[in-house]
Design a protein around this motif. Structure first.
Motif, PDB file in Angstrom:
ATOM      1  N   LYS A  96       0.834  -1.213   0.000  1.00 55.95           N
ATOM      2  CA  LYS A  96       0.000   0.000   0.000  1.00 55.95           C
ATOM      3  C   LYS A  96       0.867   1.261   0.000  1.00 55.95           C
ATOM      4  CE  LYS A  96      -3.843  -2.094   2.581  1.00 55.95           C
ATOM      5  NZ  LYS A  96      -4.632  -2.054   3.830  1.00 55.95           N
ATOM      6  N   LYS A  97       1.933   1.245   0.803  1.00 51.26           N
ATOM      7  CA  LYS A  97       2.816   2.406   0.891  1.00 51.26           C
ATOM      8  C   LYS A  97       3.530   2.661  -0.428  1.00 51.26           C
ATOM      9  CE  LYS A  97       6.708   4.192   3.621  1.00 51.26           C
ATOM     10  NZ  LYS A  97       7.652   3.875   4.724  1.00 51.26           N
ATOM     11  N   LEU A  98       4.018   1.588  -1.057  1.00 53.54           N
ATOM     12  CA  LEU A  98       4.724   1.750  -2.330  1.00 53.54           C
ATOM     13  C   LEU A  98       3.775   2.203  -3.440  1.00 53.54           C
ATOM     14  CD1 LEU A  98       7.305  -1.163  -2.558  1.00 53.54           C
ATOM     15  CD2 LEU A  98       7.762   1.264  -2.766  1.00 53.54           C
ATOM     16  N   ALA A  99       2.559   1.674  -3.437  1.00 53.90           N
ATOM     17  CA  ALA A  99       1.585   2.088  -4.453  1.00 53.90           C
ATOM     18  C   ALA A  99       1.310   3.585  -4.336  1.00 53.90           C
ATOM     19  CB  ALA A  99       0.292   1.293  -4.298  1.00 53.90           C
ATOM     20  N   ALA A 100       1.169   4.080  -3.112  1.00 56.32           N
ATOM     21  CA  ALA A 100       0.938   5.511  -2.896  1.00 56.32           C
ATOM     22  C   ALA A 100       2.137   6.334  -3.331  1.00 56.32           C
ATOM     23  CB  ALA A 100       0.610   5.768  -1.422  1.00 56.32           C
ATOM     24  N   ALA A 101       3.350   5.835  -3.081  1.00 52.99           N
ATOM     25  CA  ALA A 101       4.566   6.556  -3.467  1.00 52.99           C
ATOM     26  C   ALA A 101       4.688   6.633  -4.988  1.00 52.99           C
ATOM     27  CB  ALA A 101       5.797   5.853  -2.880  1.00 52.99           C
ATOM     28  N   ILE A 102       4.304   5.564  -5.668  1.00 57.11           N
ATOM     29  CA  ILE A 102       4.352   5.549  -7.136  1.00 57.11           C
ATOM     30  C   ILE A 102       3.400   6.595  -7.703  1.00 57.11           C
ATOM     31  CG2 ILE A 102       3.717   4.165  -9.162  1.00 57.11           C
ATOM     32  CD1 ILE A 102       4.839   1.713  -7.551  1.00 57.11           C
ATOM     33  N   GLU A 103       2.203   6.683  -7.140  1.00 58.38           N
ATOM     34  CA  GLU A 103       1.236   7.674  -7.618  1.00 58.38           C
ATOM     35  C   GLU A 103       1.754   9.100  -7.393  1.00 58.38           C
ATOM     36  OE1 GLU A 103      -3.055   7.002  -7.048  1.00 58.38           O
ATOM     37  OE2 GLU A 103      -2.491   5.202  -5.936  1.00 58.38           O
ATOM     38  N   ARG A 104       2.350   9.341  -6.221  1.00 61.43           N
ATOM     39  CA  ARG A 104       2.850  10.692  -5.921  1.00 61.43           C
ATOM     40  C   ARG A 104       3.985  11.089  -6.854  1.00 61.43           C
ATOM     41  NH1 ARG A 104       2.551   8.896  -0.583  1.00 61.43           N
ATOM     42  NH2 ARG A 104       4.818   8.611  -0.531  1.00 61.43           N
ATOM     43  N   ALA A 206      15.509   1.497  -5.801  1.00 63.07           N
ATOM     44  CA  ALA A 206      15.235   1.341  -4.366  1.00 63.07           C
ATOM     45  C   ALA A 206      13.883   0.667  -4.147  1.00 63.07           C
ATOM     46  CB  ALA A 206      15.261   2.704  -3.680  1.00 63.07           C
ATOM     47  N   GLU A 207      12.904   1.007  -4.982  1.00 65.43           N
ATOM     48  CA  GLU A 207      11.578   0.388  -4.838  1.00 65.43           C
ATOM     49  C   GLU A 207      11.613  -1.089  -5.231  1.00 65.43           C
ATOM     50  OE1 GLU A 207       8.787   4.371  -5.390  1.00 65.43           O
ATOM     51  OE2 GLU A 207       8.946   2.945  -7.048  1.00 65.43           O
ATOM     52  N   VAL A 208      12.417  -1.437  -6.216  1.00 61.12           N
ATOM     53  CA  VAL A 208      12.574  -2.846  -6.578  1.00 61.12           C
ATOM     54  C   VAL A 208      13.146  -3.631  -5.392  1.00 61.12           C
ATOM     55  CG1 VAL A 208      13.962  -4.445  -7.982  1.00 61.12           C
ATOM     56  CG2 VAL A 208      12.753  -2.549  -9.076  1.00 61.12           C
ATOM     57  N   ALA A 209      14.149  -3.066  -4.743  1.00 57.45           N
ATOM     58  CA  ALA A 209      14.739  -3.738  -3.580  1.00 57.45           C
ATOM     59  C   ALA A 209      13.696  -3.925  -2.483  1.00 57.45           C
ATOM     60  CB  ALA A 209      15.927  -2.924  -3.062  1.00 57.45           C
ATOM     61  N   GLU A 210      12.851  -2.917  -2.250  1.00 56.47           N
ATOM     62  CA  GLU A 210      11.810  -3.019  -1.225  1.00 56.47           C
ATOM     63  C   GLU A 210      10.750  -4.046  -1.619  1.00 56.47           C
ATOM     64  OE1 GLU A 210       9.601  -2.556   2.167  1.00 56.47           O
ATOM     65  OE2 GLU A 210      11.673  -1.994   1.714  1.00 56.47           O
TER      66      GLU A 210
END
Length: 218
Positions: A96-104, A206-210
């Motif tokens: 959920k956090k990563l999806a929100a970061a991608i949108e921002r 960084a998001e791939v690593a997460e």
């Protein structure tokens, strides 16, 4: 003698007029009136504060810069579609956090790249005609793009099934974006476009690593 005096008087008057004209031109320059354009080659450079220097992506650009924007826009658009699917389907807090970061991050980047293309006078999308996959984005070298079936399957998943599918698909999608950004860093010349490519490589790596860490915990 009288003739010489008359000529001297006319000469003095002419010198005075020239001097007065020079003072007038100097005064015009002092109060901000632009002087006539120089015919020297350096006059073609954009002056600070000019419209050219305020363009969305000032400076030179080449075909690699244009293609980077044209291809990254639909790539980002699909990432946004994937991120929006997380609402009501994702269960994992990290997803959920990563999806929100991608949108921002990616929605503003799409607007930025559209502004570049408009400023450069180039179309908003690359030609996906014959020889490039017949309109298929992945066939044009846009690695990591999901198929229609991938998107349907993701939309039909929920909970942990969605989280796993989202992480796996977004890893592939991000790796494709990173590859495109690395191409821009190698071949592009526009400083603004290259800076965005740097940001894409750093952020999405960084998001791939997460996402890999999330997968390891599911």
């Amino acid at each position: 003698m009288r003739v010489l005096t008359h000529r001297a008087t006319r000469t003095a008057a002419l010198v005075g007029a020239v001097a007065a004209t020079g003072l007038l031109l100097t005064a015009c320059g002092a109060d901000g009136t632009a002087p006539p354009a120089s015919s020297s080659p350096s006059a073609t450079a954009a002056a600070p504060g000019s419209a050219a220097s305020q363009a969305p992506a000032p400076g030179p650009f080449n075909d690699a810069d244009v293609l980077f924007a044209q291809m990254m826009i639909p790539h980002h658009e699909q990432a946004l579609e994937m991120a929006e699917l997380a609402d009501g389907r994702a269960e994992n807090a990290g997803v959920k956090k990563l999806a929100a970061a991608i949108e921002r991050a990616q929605d503003p980047e799409i607007r930025t790249m559209r502004a570049w293309l408009a400023g450069w006078g180039r179309p908003g999308s690359a030609d996906h005609g014959s020889g490039h996959g017949g309109g298929d984005a992945a066939g044009h070298g846009m690695a990591g793009m999901m198929s229609e079936q991938d998107m349907k399957d993701l939309a039909g998943a929920k909970g942990e099934e969605f989280d796993r599918a989202f992480a796996e698909l977004m890893i592939a999608h991000h790796e494709g974006a990173v590859a495109m950004a690395e191409d821009e860093r190698r071949n592009g010349v526009n400083p603004t476009a290259r800076k965005l490519a740097d940001d894409v490589v750093r952020t999405q790596s960084a998001e791939v690593a997460e996402l890999r860490r999330i997968l390891g915990r599911l």
